[in-house]
Design an enzyme around this catalytic site. Structure first.
Site, PDB file in Angstrom:
ATOM      1  N   ASP A 112       0.845  -1.206   0.000  1.00 46.39           N
ATOM      2  CA  ASP A 112       0.000   0.000   0.000  1.00 46.39           C
ATOM      3  C   ASP A 112       0.871   1.242   0.000  1.00 46.39           C
ATOM      4  O   ASP A 112       2.010   1.215   0.472  1.00 46.39           O
ATOM      5  CB  ASP A 112      -0.821   0.114   1.304  1.00 46.39           C
ATOM      6  CG  ASP A 112      -1.688  -1.072   1.573  1.00 46.39           C
ATOM      7  OD1 ASP A 112      -1.996  -1.797   0.627  1.00 46.39           O
ATOM      8  OD2 ASP A 112      -2.031  -1.253   2.763  1.00 46.39           O
TER       9      ASP A 112
HETATM   10  N1  URA Z   1      -1.190  -5.825   4.078  1.00 46.79           N
HETATM   11  C1  URA Z   1      -1.643  -4.561   4.048  1.00 46.79           C
HETATM   12  O1  URA Z   1      -2.648  -4.237   4.661  1.00 46.79           O
HETATM   13  N2  URA Z   1      -0.955  -3.670   3.329  1.00 46.79           N
HETATM   14  C2  URA Z   1       0.180  -3.966   2.636  1.00 46.79           C
HETATM   15  O2  URA Z   1       0.792  -3.085   2.010  1.00 46.79           O
HETATM   16  C3  URA Z   1       0.622  -5.289   2.702  1.00 46.79           C
HETATM   17  C4  URA Z   1      -0.075  -6.208   3.424  1.00 46.79           C
END
Ligand code: URA
Length: 245
Positions: A112
């Site tokens: 993310d």
């Molecule tokens: N889980 C999440 O919530 N975000 C990420 O970037 C990776 C795993």
């Protein structure tokens, strides 16, 4: 197996150096040299030896890495794993010319925008699919900071293989949780569902305030790789990703 020979103009165009016509112009101007000698006709074939980037010089600089490139990047917060979204992209952290490579570099899965840590990129589609394939079972470890203290039940719930995320039809595969203190823990998972870690904690009534990935398969994010920096991976480092973790 003997190394493949390709037209130099095609190789350089695919590495983002310009159109075939522009590359022929570079050759005519004496700007392409192999082992110190001018390479006059960009239409001639060159053998793709692995040491070519040490021997071929374009405009005074060593040739970019050949296709089959795999990178580890320390993704900083605030950049997106996308080729086309608005705002800063992870590809903006790489040399400008690399954005014109064909085949293109792609992220191996995604983090993310507000997650930092170890992100792999490759132009090798077969390798990418091997790493993300559920069959490969590549574990990813995340360091989590929480808004509220752990209750003590989370490890059992996550390990159960029965936790359902909102809007999904299948329970999550078991996830390992190791608490460091009341609001810090490490979780290790093999799936890669959308916002998985944040949604897992939402499902048990908590909220993730910071998320950082520090391991993929058997490969740790190097301590001396600063946020925003990347490194070309050796074949041994690629093998560590796929080694049982
Ligand atoms: N889980 C999440 O919530 N975000 C990420 O970037 C990776 C795993």
């Amino acid at each position: 197996m003997s190394a493949k020979a390709v037209r130099l103009d095609k190789l350089l165009a695919n590495l983002g150096y310009g159109s075939r016509r522009e590359i022929q112009g570079l050759a005519r101007a004496g700007a392409i040299r192999l082992d110190g000698a001018e390479w006059a006709d960009a239409g001639d074939r060159i053998t793709l030896e692995p040491d070519l980037p040490n021997r071929l010089v374009i405009d005074g600089a060593p040739l970019d890495p050949l296709p089959g490139l795999c990178l580890m990047l320390h993704k900083p917060l605030g950049v997106t794993c996308s080729h086309k979204e608005a705002g800063p992209l992870v590809y903006g952290l790489l040399p400008e010319r690399w954005r014109r490579r064909e085949p293109p570099l792609s992220t191996v899965g995604r983090l993310d925008k507000e997650t930092s840590g170890l992100l792999l990129l490759t132009d090798d589609g077969a390798l990418l699919h091997r790493i993300i394939s559920p069959k490969a079972n590549v574990a990813k470890r995340y360091r989590v900071t929480l808004d509220r203290p752990l209750t003590g039940n989370e490890a059992a719930v996550f390990a159960s293989g029965t936790l359902m995320l909102e809007g999904e039809a299948r329970p999550l595969l078991p996830v390992d949780l190791v608490a460091d203190d009341a609001i810090h823990c490490a979780v290790t998972l093999t799936e890669g569902r959308y916002h998985q870690v944040r949604r897992m904690f939402a499902a048990v009534g908590n909220h993730v305030t910071a998320l950082h990935r520090d391991r993929v398969g058997g490969l740790d994010l190097p301590e001396d790789l600063a946020a925003g920096d990347y490194r070309i991976m050796s074949p041994a480092a690629v093998a560590r990703v796929l080694a049982a973790s």
